[in-house]
Design a protein around this motif. Structure first.
Motif, short mmCIF file in Angstrom:
data_model
loop_
_atom_site.label_atom_id
_atom_site.label_comp_id
_atom_site.label_asym_id
_atom_site.label_seq_id
_atom_site.Cartn_x
_atom_site.Cartn_y
_atom_site.Cartn_z
N ILE A 98 0.86 -1.19 0.00
CA ILE A 98 0.00 0.00 0.00
C ILE A 98 0.90 1.24 0.00
O ILE A 98 1.95 1.26 0.63
N ALA A 99 0.45 2.28 -0.72
CA ALA A 99 1.26 3.49 -0.85
C ALA A 99 0.34 4.71 -0.83
O ALA A 99 -0.89 4.59 -0.86
N TRP A 100 0.96 5.90 -0.78
CA TRP A 100 0.18 7.13 -0.94
C TRP A 100 -0.02 7.40 -2.43
O TRP A 100 0.69 6.86 -3.28
N SER A 101 -0.97 8.26 -2.73
CA SER A 101 -1.27 8.58 -4.12
C SER A 101 -0.36 9.71 -4.59
O SER A 101 -0.66 10.89 -4.40
N THR A 102 0.75 9.36 -5.23
CA THR A 102 1.63 10.38 -5.79
C THR A 102 0.93 11.18 -6.88
O THR A 102 1.06 12.42 -6.92
N PRO A 103 0.16 10.56 -7.79
CA PRO A 103 -0.58 11.36 -8.77
C PRO A 103 -1.57 12.32 -8.10
O PRO A 103 -1.82 13.41 -8.61
N GLY A 104 -2.12 11.92 -6.94
CA GLY A 104 -2.99 12.82 -6.21
C GLY A 104 -2.25 14.06 -5.75
O GLY A 104 -2.76 15.19 -5.84
N SER A 105 -1.02 13.89 -5.26
CA SER A 105 -0.21 15.03 -4.83
C SER A 105 0.10 15.95 -6.00
O SER A 105 0.13 17.18 -5.87
N VAL A 106 0.35 15.35 -7.17
CA VAL A 106 0.58 16.16 -8.37
C VAL A 106 -0.67 16.97 -8.70
O VAL A 106 -0.58 18.14 -9.08
N LEU A 107 -1.82 16.33 -8.56
CA LEU A 107 -3.08 17.04 -8.80
C LEU A 107 -3.22 18.24 -7.88
O LEU A 107 -3.61 19.33 -8.31
N PHE A 108 -2.87 18.08 -6.60
CA PHE A 108 -2.97 19.20 -5.66
C PHE A 108 -2.04 20.35 -6.06
O PHE A 108 -2.42 21.51 -6.01
N ALA A 109 -0.81 19.98 -6.44
CA ALA A 109 0.16 21.01 -6.80
C ALA A 109 -0.30 21.82 -8.01
O ALA A 109 -0.04 23.02 -8.10
N SER A 110 -0.98 21.16 -8.94
CA SER A 110 -1.45 21.87 -10.13
C SER A 110 -2.76 22.60 -9.88
O SER A 110 -3.07 23.57 -10.58
N ALA A 128 -13.19 11.28 -2.26
CA ALA A 128 -12.46 10.34 -3.11
C ALA A 128 -12.34 8.98 -2.43
O ALA A 128 -12.45 7.93 -3.08
N ALA A 129 -12.12 8.98 -1.11
CA ALA A 129 -11.99 7.72 -0.37
C ALA A 129 -13.28 6.91 -0.43
O ALA A 129 -13.26 5.69 -0.61
N LEU A 130 -14.41 7.58 -0.30
CA LEU A 130 -15.70 6.87 -0.36
C LEU A 130 -15.97 6.33 -1.76
O LEU A 130 -16.60 5.27 -1.92
N LEU A 131 -15.48 7.01 -2.79
CA LEU A 131 -15.61 6.49 -4.15
C LEU A 131 -14.78 5.21 -4.32
O LEU A 131 -15.20 4.28 -5.02
N VAL A 132 -13.62 5.15 -3.67
CA VAL A 132 -12.80 3.92 -3.71
C VAL A 132 -13.54 2.77 -3.03
O VAL A 132 -13.57 1.65 -3.54
N SER A 241 -14.25 19.10 -8.69
CA SER A 241 -12.95 19.59 -9.16
C SER A 241 -11.77 18.89 -8.51
O SER A 241 -10.68 18.84 -9.10
N LEU A 242 -11.95 18.32 -7.32
CA LEU A 242 -10.81 17.72 -6.62
C LEU A 242 -11.04 16.25 -6.29
O LEU A 242 -10.18 15.40 -6.58
N ALA A 243 -12.19 15.91 -5.71
CA ALA A 243 -12.41 14.52 -5.28
C ALA A 243 -12.49 13.57 -6.47
O ALA A 243 -11.86 12.50 -6.46
N VAL A 244 -13.26 13.94 -7.49
CA VAL A 244 -13.42 13.05 -8.64
C VAL A 244 -12.10 12.86 -9.39
O VAL A 244 -11.70 11.72 -9.67
N PRO A 245 -11.36 13.95 -9.75
CA PRO A 245 -10.05 13.72 -10.39
C PRO A 245 -9.07 12.94 -9.50
O PRO A 245 -8.30 12.12 -10.01
N LEU A 246 -9.10 13.18 -8.18
CA LEU A 246 -8.23 12.44 -7.27
C LEU A 246 -8.56 10.95 -7.33
O LEU A 246 -7.65 10.10 -7.39
N PHE A 247 -9.81 10.63 -7.31
CA PHE A 247 -10.24 9.23 -7.40
C PHE A 247 -9.80 8.61 -8.72
O PHE A 247 -9.26 7.50 -8.76
#
Length: 414
Positions: A98-110, A128-132, A241-247
């Motif tokens: 199990i890992a953290w979402s690196t693409p999620g962090s990229v999404l936040f930075a952008s 996003a967690a509930l969508l998972v 804008s954030l939860a759906v793209p993060l998911f």
């Protein structure tokens, strides 16, 4: 690749069952003790943490986290992903990393600062967690998510990565004395052992910070991790804008590749258990400032492959070691956040950009692999990279929309 909350197709067996020993696994190989997978697990965790913790912290700060909230978030996700990985591995006797979402962090930075601040971001993390969790429990929803064209998901991720991957070149142009040592060490180490290139670059960046920045003495009043509760707030605009793209980026860039790595090595991972446990774990970490947990692809490749142990039935030991190491590394979160706070921003961005170059290359390759869909992929890429925003909804979502419409138009009449 289609996924569901049921099973993952594989060579025989049933979901949640490790592969039996094969003639190519243990037989014919020298006897390997338990120390080897333990060592590989520790290496995997140290490489994984040092390679991308700067990306994670930069993402938190970009969307409004205070240094205390960023440290708390990093601590929470380190402990959670270590504990969940160990729990799943012991339950199923297979190396489930199990890992953290690196693409999620990229999404936040952008994405940058959002209305409502970090409380709104925490609400998006929970969404996003509930969508998972939903993807794990509801088979049709999991299939729907898996049906998103990979070329569009890769193009969206590449668009989000572009700005960060330009950072090393910009850093060399603006602060050559600080950035050049980092870039040179990265290039030299990558020439001989790419796996250690980014950790080596990060180590040099830390040394440069210690040499050129303000003294750390007097700034460290405690090393115990900051644990801060973040009260979440919820809104439809932030969810879209954030939860759906993060998911979506987490599923497309982490969970599906992670499942693929497990399949390639002969395992049939328990998809429902993984999605539900990481989703619920992400709800808890969101309340402490952390973001989404997911399957690992890189760590999984190290812990689930023959490098960990010739016998696939014994590779799960590597994840016990990596999970335990992640929990211990979590206690360095406050120190990591302090380094991040005192470092020149251009140096942190350079280190993060170097860490993401391989991900950018893989995303671009995936986006452009099908000539028939390249126009749609390019539209998604440039839209996601543009940073545009309508109705409070960021460019990641609009990139998927624009690319999807372009793809539909291109396929019309075929």
């Amino acid at each position: 690749m289609a996924i569901s909350s049921g099973s993952v197709a594989g060579p025989g067996g049933r979901e949640g069952q490790a592969p039996a020993a094969t003639p190519g696994s243990a037989a014919g190989h020298p006897r390997v003790g338990i120390g080897h997978p333990l060592m590989m697990g520790v290496i995997a965790s140290v490489v994984g943490f040092s390679s991308t913790f700067t990306v994670v912290l930069q993402g938190f700060v970009a969307i409004g986290a205070t240094p205390e909230q960023a440290a708390s978030g990093l601590f929470a996700i380190c402990v959670a992903m270590g504990a969940i990985g160990i729990g799943l591995t012991l339950a199923y006797r297979m190396p489930i990393s199990i890992a953290w979402s690196t693409p999620g962090s990229v999404l936040f930075a952008s994405t940058g600062l959002i209305a409502g601040g970090y409380s709104a971001a925490a609400g998006a993390f929970i969404g996003a967690a509930l969508l998972v969790v939903l993807a794990g429990l509801v088979k049709p929803f999991g299939r729907l998510v898996a049906s998103i064209p990979p070329v569009l998901a890769n193009a969206m991720l590449a668009g989000l990565l572009l700005g960060l991957c330009l950072a090393p070149a910009k850093a060399v142009a603006t602060e050559p004395a600080l950035a050049l040592p980092v870039v040179i060490v990265w290039a030299l180490v990558a020439r001989f052992k790419r796996l250690y290139a980014v950790p080596a670059a990060v180590l040099v960046a830390i040394l440069v910070i210690a040499w050129s920045g303000p003294p750390l003495a007097g700034r460290i009043d405690h090393l115990w991790p900051d644990i801060t509760f973040v009260a979440p707030t919820f809104s439809i605009a932030t969810f879209i804008s954030l939860a759906v793209p993060l998911f979506l980026v987490t599923m497309a860039s982490q969970n599906i590749p992670g499942l693929a790595v497990m399949r390639v090595n002969g395992y049939l991972p328990p998809v429902r258990a993984i999605f539900v446990s990481t989703g619920l774990g992400s709800v808890v970490t969101a309340l402490l400032g952390g973001h989404t947990l997911n399957m690992s692809a890189i760590t999984a490749a190290l812990c689930a492959g023959p490098e960990a142990h010739p016998d696939p039935r014994r590779r799960w030991v590597a994840v016990i070691a990596s999970g335990s190491s992640y929990i211990l590394l979590g206690f360095a979160a406050t120190f990591a956040a302090l380094l991040f706070a005192i470092a020149p921003p251009v140096l942190i961005q350079a280190a993060a950009g170097l860490a993401l170059l391989s991900a950018f290359a893989a995303a671009m390759a995936g986006a452009l692999e099908n000539p028939a869909d390249r126009d749609a992929a390019l539209v998604t890429f440039v839209t996601a990279a543009s940073g545009l925003s309508f109705f409070g909804i960021g460019s990641a979502f609009w990139g998927l929309v624009a690319g999807g419409l372009m793809m539909a138009l291109g396929r019309l009449g075929r």
